[in-house]
Write a protein that holds these residues in place. Structure first.
Motif, PDB file in Angstrom:
ATOM      1  N   GLN A   1       0.680  -1.176   0.068  1.00 16.25           N
ATOM      2  CA  GLN A   1      -0.403   0.308   0.275  1.00 16.25           C
ATOM      3  C   GLN A   1       1.034   1.296   0.086  1.00 16.25           C
ATOM      4  O   GLN A   1       0.309   2.543  -0.103  1.00 16.25           O
ATOM      5  CB  GLN A   1      -0.748  -0.365   1.143  1.00 16.25           C
TER       6      GLN A   1
ATOM      7  N   LEU B   1      -0.047   3.403  -2.729  1.00 16.45           N
ATOM      8  CA  LEU B   1      -1.210   4.645  -2.361  1.00 16.45           C
ATOM      9  C   LEU B   1      -0.780   5.930  -1.569  1.00 16.45           C
ATOM     10  O   LEU B   1      -1.622   6.935  -1.622  1.00 16.45           O
ATOM     11  CB  LEU B   1      -2.976   3.787  -1.792  1.00 16.45           C
ATOM     12  N   TRP B   2      -0.604   5.271  -0.229  1.00 21.44           N
ATOM     13  CA  TRP B   2      -0.153   6.291   0.456  1.00 21.44           C
ATOM     14  C   TRP B   2       0.468   7.570   0.521  1.00 21.44           C
ATOM     15  O   TRP B   2       0.275   8.550   0.631  1.00 21.44           O
ATOM     16  CB  TRP B   2       0.480   5.374   2.759  1.00 21.44           C
TER      17      TRP B   2
END
Length: 69
Positions: free
Chosen positions: A25, A28-29
Motif C-alpha cells: 500500500q 497509495l499512501w
C-alpha cells in the motif's frame, strides 16, 4: 490478479481472510500524502542548497513516519 466482487463491505475482516503486506500500500499512501505544500517545499529546499538525493530521502522518511508510526 483476478477481479472479484467483494463479499465484505466495511465490516471487520478476520485475520484468516487477510492477504498481502502493508508495503503493497506504499504507493497509495505516498500519493495521498503528497500535497501542494510538498510540491512547494521541495523546490524551496532545493533552492536553499539541499541536494536532490537528500530531498528524496527526506520525503521518503517523512512519508514512512506518517504512514507506519
Amino acid at each position: 490478479m483476478s477481479s472479484m466482487i467483494e463479499r465484505i463491505g466495511i465490516e471487520h475482516i478476520p485475520d484468516s481472510m487477510r492477504h498481502g503486506r502493508t508495503m503493497y500500500q506504499f504507493t497509495l499512501w505516498f500519493a495521498s500524502n503528497l500535497t501542494v505544500a510538498d510540491y512547494a517545499l521541495g523546490p524551496i529546499l532545493y533552492m536553499l542548497g539541499l541536494p536532490i538525493p537528500w530531498l528524496v530521502l527526506a520525503s521518503y522518511l517523512v512519508t514512512y513516519s506518517v504512514v507506519y508510526w
